[in-house]
Design an enzyme around this catalytic site. Sequence first.
Site, PDB file in Angstrom:
ATOM      1  N   GLY A  12       0.685  -1.205   0.082  1.00 16.96           N
ATOM      2  CA  GLY A  12      -0.085  -0.400  -0.241  1.00 16.96           C
ATOM      3  C   GLY A  12       0.667   1.233   0.243  1.00 16.96           C
ATOM      4  N   ARG A  78       0.414  -8.473  -5.597  1.00 14.80           N
ATOM      5  CA  ARG A  78       0.906  -8.874  -7.189  1.00 14.80           C
ATOM      6  C   ARG A  78       2.265  -9.741  -6.248  1.00 14.80           C
ATOM      7  NH1 ARG A  78      -2.410  -9.156 -11.553  1.00 14.80           N
ATOM      8  NH2 ARG A  78      -3.455  -7.208 -11.738  1.00 14.80           N
ATOM      9  N   ASP A 115       6.284  -5.226   5.786  1.00 19.23           N
ATOM     10  CA  ASP A 115       6.307  -6.117   6.673  1.00 19.23           C
ATOM     11  C   ASP A 115       5.741  -7.478   5.760  1.00 19.23           C
ATOM     12  OD1 ASP A 115       3.550  -6.121   7.394  1.00 19.23           O
ATOM     13  OD2 ASP A 115       4.203  -7.352   9.012  1.00 19.23           O
ATOM     14  N   THR A 138       4.658   2.189   5.777  1.00 13.96           N
ATOM     15  CA  THR A 138       3.615   2.259   5.981  1.00 13.96           C
ATOM     16  C   THR A 138       3.175   2.565   6.825  1.00 13.96           C
ATOM     17  OG1 THR A 138       1.605   0.482   7.195  1.00 13.96           O
ATOM     18  CG2 THR A 138       4.554   0.120   8.210  1.00 13.96           C
ATOM     19  N   ILE A 139       1.681   3.055   6.472  1.00 15.36           N
ATOM     20  CA  ILE A 139       1.305   4.012   7.870  1.00 15.36           C
ATOM     21  C   ILE A 139       0.721   3.465   9.161  1.00 15.36           C
ATOM     22  CG2 ILE A 139       0.168   5.813   6.209  1.00 15.36           C
ATOM     23  CD1 ILE A 139      -3.123   3.915   6.923  1.00 15.36           C
ATOM     24  N   ASP A 140       0.331   2.199   8.651  1.00 20.69           N
ATOM     25  CA  ASP A 140       0.276   1.774  10.264  1.00 20.69           C
ATOM     26  C   ASP A 140       1.677   0.993  11.679  1.00 20.69           C
ATOM     27  OD1 ASP A 140      -1.954   0.824   8.109  1.00 20.69           O
ATOM     28  OD2 ASP A 140      -0.903  -1.554   7.649  1.00 20.69           O
ATOM     29  N   ASP A 142       3.335  -1.252  11.890  1.00 22.53           N
ATOM     30  CA  ASP A 142       3.538  -2.469  12.252  1.00 22.53           C
ATOM     31  C   ASP A 142       4.482  -3.523  12.440  1.00 22.53           C
ATOM     32  OD1 ASP A 142       3.170  -2.534   9.982  1.00 22.53           O
ATOM     33  OD2 ASP A 142       1.132  -3.869   9.902  1.00 22.53           O
ATOM     34  N   ARG A 184      -4.432  -1.615  10.083  1.00 19.62           N
ATOM     35  CA  ARG A 184      -4.600  -2.660   9.987  1.00 19.62           C
ATOM     36  C   ARG A 184      -4.698  -3.461  11.549  1.00 19.62           C
ATOM     37  NH1 ARG A 184      -0.680  -5.737   6.236  1.00 19.62           N
ATOM     38  NH2 ARG A 184       0.525  -5.477   7.949  1.00 19.62           N
ATOM     39  N   HIS A 282      -8.438   6.303   2.979  1.00 19.84           N
ATOM     40  CA  HIS A 282      -7.482   6.622   2.682  1.00 19.84           C
ATOM     41  C   HIS A 282      -7.241   7.421   2.725  1.00 19.84           C
ATOM     42  CE1 HIS A 282      -9.225   2.658   0.891  1.00 19.84           C
ATOM     43  NE2 HIS A 282      -7.639   2.097   0.380  1.00 19.84           N
ATOM     44  N   ARG A 285      -3.306   7.687   3.924  1.00 19.36           N
ATOM     45  CA  ARG A 285      -2.594   8.266   2.970  1.00 19.36           C
ATOM     46  C   ARG A 285      -1.521   8.773   2.067  1.00 19.36           C
ATOM     47  NH1 ARG A 285      -3.957   1.529   2.448  1.00 19.36           N
ATOM     48  NH2 ARG A 285      -3.617   2.537  -0.573  1.00 19.36           N
TER      49      ARG A 285
HETATM   50  O1  F6P Z   1      -1.528  -1.576   5.379  1.00 16.10           O
HETATM   51  C1  F6P Z   1      -1.950   0.094   5.115  1.00 16.10           C
HETATM   52  C2  F6P Z   1      -3.684  -0.243   4.564  1.00 16.10           C
HETATM   53  O2  F6P Z   1      -3.711   1.555   4.475  1.00 16.10           O
HETATM   54  C3  F6P Z   1      -4.080  -0.975   6.346  1.00 16.10           C
HETATM   55  O3  F6P Z   1      -4.124   0.549   7.422  1.00 16.10           O
HETATM   56  C4  F6P Z   1      -5.608  -0.714   6.010  1.00 16.10           C
HETATM   57  O4  F6P Z   1      -5.948  -2.193   6.510  1.00 16.10           O
HETATM   58  C5  F6P Z   1      -5.336  -1.258   4.289  1.00 16.10           C
HETATM   59  O5  F6P Z   1      -3.566  -0.714   3.911  1.00 16.10           O
HETATM   60  C6  F6P Z   1      -6.165  -1.231   3.878  1.00 16.10           C
HETATM   61  O6  F6P Z   1      -5.478  -1.762   1.762  1.00 16.10           O
HETATM   62  P1  F6P Z   1      -6.457  -0.904   0.639  1.00 16.10           P
HETATM   63  O7  F6P Z   1      -5.403   0.275  -0.083  1.00 16.10           O
HETATM   64  O8  F6P Z   1      -5.484  -2.102  -0.147  1.00 16.10           O
HETATM   65  O9  F6P Z   1      -7.723  -1.003   0.635  1.00 16.10           O
END
Ligand code: F6P
Length: 358
Positions: A12, A78, A115, A138-140, A142, A184, A282, A285
């Site tokens: 992401g 992918r 990860d 990652t925004i998470d 984690d 997440r 989003h 992000r």
């Molecule tokens: O891992 C980053 C993240 O933004 C999570 O916080 C969220 O659950 C997920 O990706 C959303 O994924 P997508 O962009 O596939 O909707």
Amino acid sequence: MSKRIAIFTSGGDCAGLNAVMRAAVLRADALGWEVIGIENGTAGLLDNPPRYKVLSPDDFNGTVMRMGGTILGTTNSRNPFAYEMPDGSIKDRSDELISALKALDIESLIGIGGDGSFEILGRLVKQGGLNFVGVPKTIDNDVHMTDFAVGYDTAVAVATEALDRLQPTAASHDRVMVLEVMGRDAGHIALTAGIAGGADVILIPEIPYEIEKIAEKIQSIKENGRNFALVIVSEAVRTPDGKKYEVVYHGGETRYGGIGDYLGVKIAEATGFETRVTVLGHVQRGAEPTYNDRLLAAVLGVKAVELLAEGTFGRMVAVQGGDVVDVAIEDAIKECNIVDVNGKRVHTARSLGISFGD
Ligand code: F6P
């Protein structure tokens, strides 16, 4: 060693990816290396012809380092080991991908990922005997073994600003506002933004909660003469009896989503407060990177190239206690960095009177 290195973004997107690229390209250029940017994660290498562009310092002269997203594109669906073909069949294309890299005379790779991406990339570099360095994003937040991943600070800033914007409208209408944020399985965004944005209740997947406890907190706020409350909830929080809230997208992919609406109804029922729910999604992000994310991107991008220059491979660059370090990729993917429920940040929140619903 090859003087042509490749860089790509994987998983992401988040804010700060372009700033990492810029740092790596500037440092590599100073060493006289050429940098190839692979498009769309590693998936660009599976197209015929492979999709990539040569990146030079000039590409980063103007606005690019300030921009959210990734100029190379990315994907979080992918996997070259289980690649979904146009007819729906699943194929292992890892050998093709390694051959494409070798055909481009690329032996050293910088992958900016989380990860999940590192797990796949770890297998790939082992299979292909490739020289790899990872940069955590990652925004998470984690990713294990680094205090911060690129993109997290910006997501927290966005979530904090959302609480800032919800507060006046909550106060104007005597409402409880529930803000659902991403993250997440880790509650870092909710916890940090909740403290910074003055939330009354923070719900994170790491701490089980009861609706009654949330209601008690909100009632006590009312009794003390305040007419509104702010609740922030992390997307992976479950119902008290363990039900997961998810959205199923076209094609069957699932993502967390919906717990905010569930809580909105429950809080209204339990407190009598009018309740509204905002799902930030989003938006967390897509922002321009904060100065912290730009700085982290610069430090980690430079360090990644320097590791390649000294011949240190199979590492992830990281920050630990203010120091810039590198750790083995295998160690970084061993576990997920979730919120320490006995840690300082949870303690700070509790000391401010914030309820975790427990
Ligand atoms: O891992 C980053 C993240 O933004 C999570 O916080 C969220 O659950 C997920 O990706 C959303 O994924 P997508 O962009 O596939 O909707």
